[in-house]
Write a protein that holds these residues in place. Structure first.
Motif, mmCIF file in Angstrom:
data_model
loop_
_atom_site.group_PDB
_atom_site.id
_atom_site.type_symbol
_atom_site.label_atom_id
_atom_site.label_comp_id
_atom_site.label_asym_id
_atom_site.label_seq_id
_atom_site.Cartn_x
_atom_site.Cartn_y
_atom_site.Cartn_z
ATOM 1 N N ASN A 44 0.795 -1.225 0.000
ATOM 2 C CA ASN A 44 0.000 0.000 0.000
ATOM 3 C C ASN A 44 0.828 1.276 0.000
ATOM 4 O O ASN A 44 0.347 2.336 0.388
ATOM 5 C CB ASN A 44 -0.946 0.013 1.213
ATOM 6 N N GLY A 45 2.061 1.186 -0.415
ATOM 7 C CA GLY A 45 2.871 2.392 -0.528
ATOM 8 C C GLY A 45 3.422 2.860 0.801
ATOM 9 O O GLY A 45 3.079 2.346 1.867
ATOM 10 N N PHE A 46 4.300 3.867 0.753
ATOM 11 C CA PHE A 46 4.944 4.403 1.958
ATOM 12 C C PHE A 46 3.900 4.966 2.913
ATOM 13 O O PHE A 46 3.057 5.777 2.543
ATOM 14 C CB PHE A 46 5.951 5.490 1.574
ATOM 15 N N LEU A 47 3.949 4.475 4.168
ATOM 16 C CA LEU A 47 3.014 4.892 5.214
ATOM 17 C C LEU A 47 1.552 4.675 4.810
ATOM 18 O O LEU A 47 0.657 5.354 5.284
ATOM 19 C CB LEU A 47 3.244 6.358 5.608
ATOM 20 N N GLY A 48 1.324 3.723 3.926
ATOM 21 C CA GLY A 48 -0.047 3.327 3.597
ATOM 22 C C GLY A 48 -0.864 4.354 2.841
ATOM 23 O O GLY A 48 -2.097 4.341 2.904
ATOM 24 N N TRP A 49 -0.213 5.209 2.048
ATOM 25 C CA TRP A 49 -0.981 6.253 1.367
ATOM 26 C C TRP A 49 -1.944 5.656 0.334
ATOM 27 O O TRP A 49 -3.024 6.207 0.093
ATOM 28 C CB TRP A 49 -0.028 7.262 0.708
ATOM 29 N N TYR A 79 -5.400 -10.937 5.328
ATOM 30 C CA TYR A 79 -4.193 -10.202 4.945
ATOM 31 C C TYR A 79 -4.144 -8.878 5.712
ATOM 32 O O TYR A 79 -5.123 -8.465 6.348
ATOM 33 C CB TYR A 79 -4.180 -9.925 3.435
ATOM 34 N N VAL A 80 -2.977 -8.225 5.652
ATOM 35 C CA VAL A 80 -2.788 -6.917 6.288
ATOM 36 C C VAL A 80 -2.912 -5.836 5.228
ATOM 37 O O VAL A 80 -2.301 -5.927 4.156
ATOM 38 C CB VAL A 80 -1.417 -6.815 6.978
ATOM 39 N N PHE A 81 -3.692 -4.814 5.552
ATOM 40 C CA PHE A 81 -3.943 -3.722 4.613
ATOM 41 C C PHE A 81 -3.747 -2.405 5.363
ATOM 42 O O PHE A 81 -4.484 -2.109 6.304
ATOM 43 C CB PHE A 81 -5.386 -3.838 4.087
ATOM 44 N N HIS A 82 -2.728 -1.625 4.980
ATOM 45 C CA HIS A 82 -2.452 -0.369 5.687
ATOM 46 C C HIS A 82 -3.362 0.759 5.194
ATOM 47 O O HIS A 82 -3.485 0.987 3.987
ATOM 48 C CB HIS A 82 -0.989 0.042 5.499
ATOM 49 N N ILE A 83 -4.005 1.454 6.132
ATOM 50 C CA ILE A 83 -4.757 2.673 5.829
ATOM 51 C C ILE A 83 -4.005 3.805 6.515
ATOM 52 O O ILE A 83 -4.122 4.010 7.722
ATOM 53 C CB ILE A 83 -6.209 2.589 6.325
ATOM 54 N N HIS A 249 -10.563 4.476 10.253
ATOM 55 C CA HIS A 249 -9.990 3.877 11.459
ATOM 56 C C HIS A 249 -9.364 4.939 12.358
ATOM 57 O O HIS A 249 -10.052 5.838 12.802
ATOM 58 C CB HIS A 249 -9.005 2.769 11.077
ATOM 59 N N THR A 250 -8.060 4.885 12.616
ATOM 60 C CA THR A 250 -7.452 5.823 13.562
ATOM 61 C C THR A 250 -7.436 7.258 13.041
ATOM 62 O O THR A 250 -7.183 8.189 13.800
ATOM 63 C CB THR A 250 -6.011 5.389 13.897
ATOM 64 N N LEU A 251 -7.706 7.430 11.755
ATOM 65 C CA LEU A 251 -7.766 8.784 11.185
ATOM 66 C C LEU A 251 -9.204 9.313 11.144
ATOM 67 O O LEU A 251 -9.495 10.270 10.440
ATOM 68 C CB LEU A 251 -7.172 8.776 9.771
ATOM 69 N N TYR A 252 -10.093 8.685 11.915
ATOM 70 C CA TYR A 252 -11.517 9.053 11.919
ATOM 71 C C TYR A 252 -11.737 10.545 12.171
ATOM 72 O O TYR A 252 -12.658 11.166 11.639
ATOM 73 C CB TYR A 252 -12.254 8.244 12.994
ATOM 74 N N TRP A 253 -10.890 11.136 13.004
ATOM 75 C CA TRP A 253 -11.078 12.510 13.479
ATOM 76 C C TRP A 253 -11.004 13.542 12.350
ATOM 77 O O TRP A 253 -11.496 14.669 12.506
ATOM 78 C CB TRP A 253 -10.008 12.838 14.531
ATOM 79 N N ILE A 254 -10.421 13.150 11.213
ATOM 80 C CA ILE A 254 -10.312 14.100 10.097
ATOM 81 C C ILE A 254 -11.692 14.570 9.656
ATOM 82 O O ILE A 254 -11.919 15.747 9.392
ATOM 83 C CB ILE A 254 -9.550 13.457 8.915
#
Length: 531
Positions: A44-49, A79-83, A249-254
Motif C-alpha cells: 500500500n505504498g509508503f506509510l499506507g498512502w 491479509y494486512v492492509f495499511h490505511i 480507522h485511527t484517522l476518523y477525526w479528520i
C-alpha cells in the motif's frame, strides 16, 4: 533557517523509521513466541498512502464491499492492509470471526467505533463496550420480548399507506420505462413504523410523500413540523459521515474536525433536538404519572424505557441506536429482496404462490408464528440476508496480545498473532459468498438452497447476518417479523413484479453504517397480470 528545518525533517524521519523497524522486530519476535505464521501484507505504498486512496476511491465509485474481491484474489482470505500508517487485518474466515465475537470475546473491543459514531449515536448499545454495553443490553432486552415483536396491528396501518404510495407511483409512472423507486418508499415506511414503535407518534413521511394530510396517522406527538420533516435528511447525512469516519480507522477525526465540520455538527444537533423532544415528553409523563401514556394498550418503546431510566441523555441515545437499527435494517432488507425478485419473475410467482397458500389474500392469517412456518418465505429472507447482509463489514480491536485461528503461513492455515491495539476488519459479505461453503453458485440468488432437503442444514459461522456471540442482534426477530409481514402483504396485493433495472451485477452500493442500493430499486408492480 532552511538548514535547521532540513535537520529537523531528517531527525523526525530517522526517528519514525527507527520506530517502524523496532515495531517490526517486536512483531516478528512475538509471532514466533506465539507459534504463529506470517501474514500476507498488501502493498500500500509508503506509510499506507495507497490505502487511504483506496478507501476514498471505493466511496466515490460506490463499489462497496464488492471492491474487496480484487484484494482477496490477490492476497487471500486474510491479509494486512495499511490505511495510512495504521495496519488493518482483513479477514473473511468464519473461524476468525467466531473467535472475535464469541470464543475470545474478551480479547477484543469495538476499538475506534465509539469515537467514530458517538457524535451522532451517543452512548448506546452499538457504540459502547464493557459495563456500558452490558447495562445498555440489559436495559433494552425486555423491549424486544416476543410479545412485543409479535404486534402486527400497527404495521398494517402503515402498510395501507405504503400501498397507496405504490398505487400513486404506478398511476403516475406506470408508462415510464424507468418505473419507480420502491427502495425510497421502504425507507419512508420503516422510518414511520420505527418512530411509532419508539415514540408513539409516526413522523408520517409516507403521508408527506402522498401529499394527502387526510391519511395522517396522528399529531406527530406535537413535534415541530420543520424538525419532523428535516430529521430524515439529517439522519441520513450524519450516517454517511459516520461511515467515512469508521473506514478511516485511527484517522476518523479528520471527518468532522478538519473536513465537513460544520455540516456534521449541524446534522447531529438537528437529530438530537428531534429525539430530545420525545425523551422530554416521556420523562414528563413519568413525573406526572400520566397513566394514559405510561400504561397505554399500545406498546410504546420510550414509555417502557422511561420506567427503567430517567436520564434524558440515556433515553435519547438508546432511542437513536434502536431507530438506526429499526429503520435501516428492515428497509435495506426489503429493498434487496425486491431488487432480486424483480429480476426473476419465476421466483416472485413461487413466493406469491406460497404466501397465498399459507395466508390467503388478507392479513388475518399472518401472525408472528405463521410467518416463521411459511418455508419459502423464510428461504427468501435467508437468501437476501446471505447475499446482502445489512452490515457487510465490521471490525474489532485487540485489547491484549492474542491470536486468531487462521490466516498465517503460505497456505493461510496457521494461527496469526494479533498484537494489542490491532484492528481486525471482517467481511461477512464475502464469507456469505465463499464457494467453500455455498458452492460455485454462491453469488446467485437461490432461495431453494435453504431447503433442508438440499442438504444445507445447520448453518454455522459462515452465515452471520445478525452478528454472533454475546453481541448478537437483540432486534433480529423484530426485523424478520416486520420484513416478513410487509413482504407478505405486498405479495398478496400485487400479482406481478418486474424490474426496470437491467444493469449487470454487482450493483452500486450505498454503504454507510448499513448497506442499500446506491441507485434505488426501480420496478413496476401490477395488481393483476400486466396488460
Amino acid at each position: 533557517m532552511l538548514q535547521l528545518f532540513g535537520v529537523l525533517v531528517l531527525a523526525l524521519t530517522t526517528a519514525l523509521l527507527a520506530q517502524l523497524a523496532y515495531n517490526k522486530y517486536e512483531y516478528n519476535r512475538k509471532v514466533k513466541q506465539f507459534g504463529c505464521g506470517e501474514l500476507t501484507v498488501a502493498k500500500n505504498g509508503f506509510l499506507g498512502w495507497k490505502g487511504i486512496r483506496a478507501v476514498l476511491h471505493v466511496l466515490k465509485t460506490k463499489k462497496g464491499p464488492a471492491a474487496l474481491k480484487e484484494r482477496i484474489d490477490a492476497y487471500g482470505r486474510t491479509y494486512v492492509f495499511h490505511i495510512g500508517p495504521a495496519p488493518v487485518i482483513s479477514t473473511m474466515e468464519p473461524e476468525n470471526i467466531k473467535a472475535m465475537l464469541a470464543t475470545q470475546f474478551k480479547d477484543f473491543s469495538l476499538g475506534t467505533r465509539y469515537r467514530s459514531l458517538a457524535p451522532t449515536l451517543g452512548d448506546g448499545i452499538f457504540t459502547l463496550d464493557g459495563h456500558g454495553w452490558t447495562h445498555s443490553r440489559a436495559l433494552l432486552r425486555p423491549q424486544f420480548a416476543r410479545e412485543q415483536v409479535s404486534r402486527l396491528d400497527s404495521l398494517e396501518a402503515h402498510f395501507q399507506i405504503l400501498k397507496m404510495c405504490v398505487d400513486k407511483e404506478m398511476r403516475e409512472k406506470g408508462n415510464d420505462p424507468r418505473g419507480f423507486d420502491i427502495q425510497n418508499l421502504f425507507f419512508l415506511f420503516t422510518l414511520d413504523s420505527a418512530t411509532e414503535f419508539l415514540f408513539g407518534s409516526s413522523v408520517d413521511s409516507l403521508v408527506d410523500f402522498l401529499d394527502d394530510p387526510s391519511v395522517r396517522t396522528g399529531d406527530h406527538g406535537g413535534v415541530d413540523e420543520a424538525a419532523r420533516k428535516g430529521f430524515n435528511n439529517s439522519f441520513n447525512h450524519a450516517q454517511e459521515l459516520c461511515a467515512l469516519r469508521s473506514r478511516l480507522h485511527t484517522l476518523y477525526w479528520i471527518v468532522g474536525s478538519v473536513v465537513k465540520k460544520e455540516p456534521f455538527e449541524r446534522y447531529n444537533k438537528e437529530i438530537k433536538t428531534f429525539v430530545d423532544f420525545f425523551a422530554a415528553k416521556a420523562l414528563k409523563a413519568r413525573k406526572e404519572k400520566d397513566m394514559s401514556l405510561m400504561d397505554n394498550d399500545q406498546y410504546i418503546f420510550m414509555y417502557e424505557l422511561v420506567k427503567e431510566t430517567t436520564n434524558p441523555v440515556t433515553l435519547r441515545d438508546q432511542m437513536l441506536n434502536i431507530l438506526l437499527a429499526g429503520r435501516d435494517t428492515t428497509a435495506s432488507m426489503l429493498s434487496w429482496i425486491y431488487f432480486r425478485l424483480a429480476r426473476d419473475p419465476k421466483l416472485y410467482a413461487k413466493l406469491r404462490s406460497a404466501i397465498l397458500e399459507d395466508f390467503g389474500t388478507t392479513p388475518e392469517a399472518i401472525t408472528f408464528e405463521s410467518l416463521k412456518q411459511c418455508d419459502y418465505l423464510r428461504y427468501v429472507l435467508n437468501e437476501a440476508l446471505r447475499l446482502y447482509p445489512v452490515v457487510p463489514i465490521n471490525g474489532r480491536t485487540a485489547t491484549r496480545d492474542t491470536t486468531l485461528p487462521r490466516g498465517g503461513g503460505p497456505d493461510q492455515s496457521q494461527p496469526i498473532f494479533i498484537p494489542k491495539g490491532q484492528t481486525v476488519s471482517y467481511s461477512v459479505y464475502w464469507t456469505h459468498r465463499d464457494p467453500r461453503f455455498w458452492g460455485e453458485d454462491a453469488e446467485e440468488f437461490i432461495p431453494e438452497r435453504w431447503d433442508p432437503r438440499n442438504g444445507n442444514i445447520g448453518r454455522g459461522w459462515e452465515y452471520l447476518p445478525f452478528n454472533g456471540g454475546p453481541r448478537i442482534c437483540l432486534g433480529q426477530q423484530f426485523a424478520l417479523t416486520e420484513v416478513g409481514y410487509v413482504l407478505s402483504r405486498l405479495v398478496q396485493t400485487y400479482e406481478t413484479l418486474e424490474t426496470c433495472d437491467h444493469k449487470p451485477l454487482p450493483p452500486l452500493y450505498n454503504h454507510a453504517l448499513t448497506m442499500c442500493h446506491e441507485e434505488g430499486v426501480w420496478v413496476k408492480m401490477y395488481k393483476g397480470e400486466k396488460a
